[in-house]
Motif scaffolding. Structure first.
Motif, PDB file in Angstrom:
ATOM      1  N   ASP A 120       0.807  -1.218   0.000  1.00  0.00           N
ATOM      2  CA  ASP A 120       0.000   0.000   0.000  1.00  0.00           C
ATOM      3  C   ASP A 120       0.842   1.273   0.000  1.00  0.00           C
ATOM      4  O   ASP A 120       0.443   2.284  -0.582  1.00  0.00           O
ATOM      5  CB  ASP A 120      -0.957   0.002   1.200  1.00  0.00           C
ATOM      6  N   ASP A 121       2.012   1.247   0.638  1.00  0.00           N
ATOM      7  CA  ASP A 121       2.883   2.432   0.626  1.00  0.00           C
ATOM      8  C   ASP A 121       3.400   2.723  -0.782  1.00  0.00           C
ATOM      9  O   ASP A 121       3.420   3.877  -1.224  1.00  0.00           O
ATOM     10  CB  ASP A 121       4.067   2.253   1.585  1.00  0.00           C
ATOM     11  N   SER A 123       1.949   1.788  -3.518  1.00  0.00           N
ATOM     12  CA  SER A 123       0.773   2.222  -4.274  1.00  0.00           C
ATOM     13  C   SER A 123       0.482   3.701  -4.026  1.00  0.00           C
ATOM     14  O   SER A 123       0.198   4.453  -4.963  1.00  0.00           O
ATOM     15  CB  SER A 123      -0.437   1.365  -3.885  1.00  0.00           C
ATOM     16  N   ALA A 124       0.567   4.138  -2.784  1.00  0.00           N
ATOM     17  CA  ALA A 124       0.316   5.546  -2.448  1.00  0.00           C
ATOM     18  C   ALA A 124       1.339   6.462  -3.127  1.00  0.00           C
ATOM     19  O   ALA A 124       0.984   7.538  -3.631  1.00  0.00           O
ATOM     20  CB  ALA A 124       0.332   5.739  -0.939  1.00  0.00           C
ATOM     21  N   ASN A 125       2.602   6.051  -3.160  1.00  0.00           N
ATOM     22  CA  ASN A 125       3.634   6.839  -3.837  1.00  0.00           C
ATOM     23  C   ASN A 125       3.352   6.947  -5.339  1.00  0.00           C
ATOM     24  O   ASN A 125       3.497   8.015  -5.935  1.00  0.00           O
ATOM     25  CB  ASN A 125       5.017   6.246  -3.611  1.00  0.00           C
ATOM     26  N   GLU A 127       0.410   6.614  -6.720  1.00  0.00           N
ATOM     27  CA  GLU A 127      -0.802   7.422  -6.896  1.00  0.00           C
ATOM     28  C   GLU A 127      -0.451   8.914  -6.928  1.00  0.00           C
ATOM     29  O   GLU A 127      -0.936   9.659  -7.777  1.00  0.00           O
ATOM     30  CB  GLU A 127      -1.801   7.146  -5.785  1.00  0.00           C
TER      31      GLU A 127
END
Length: 142
Positions: A120-121, A123-125, A127
């Motif tokens: 998820d980290d 993915s957030a970067n 995004e």
């Protein structure tokens, strides 16, 4: 593994939007987050084959990403693999990106599907990076 989906609409014909996400000269106008430029690349998502780009921020730090264009469906979608390189040039974990174009009543919709991200980290970067890049795309399209 984590996946990321971003949907943006632009006031241009689908064929025009597809050109901006597939042709190298146009890609360079919006590729990479705001504040980043691309001094070295072989960006061309209009054909199957390898690609890479080096992104450089305002502090001169460079970040290389590379992959392989896996499919091109003219005016519809392009798919490619994606992997960042470390400071020694070693390619990291590979993920998969699809950019798809759909017609809307007011223009075209761009759908980014970025799959197989490490967590998820990561993915957030991604995004944040894609969102910033799509902001640049909106600027060149309007």
């Amino acid at each position: 593994m984590a996946d990321l989906k971003i949907v943006r609409e632009y006031p241009v014909a689908p064929k025009v939007l597809f050109a901006w996400i597939s042709e190298g000269a146009r890609l360079l106008r919006w590729w990479g987050p705001e504040g980043v430029h691309v001094p070295e690349h072989n960006l061309d998502f209009s054909r199957i084959g390898p690609w890479y780009s080096v992104m450089e921020n305002k502090d001169g730090q460079q970040f290389m990403v590379s992959g392989h264009v896996t499919h091109v469906r003219p005016d519809v979608s392009v798919g490619f693999t994606w992997a960042w390189h470390d400071e020694n040039g070693t390619r990291g974990a590979e993920s998969h990106v699809t950019l798809a174009v759909e017609a809307t009543e007011t223009g075209a919709r761009l759908v980014l599907d970025h799959r197989d991200l490490a967590d998820d980290d990561v993915s957030a970067n991604h995004e944040a990076g894609w969102t910033s890049s799509f902001n640049k795309l909106a600027t060149v399209l309007t």
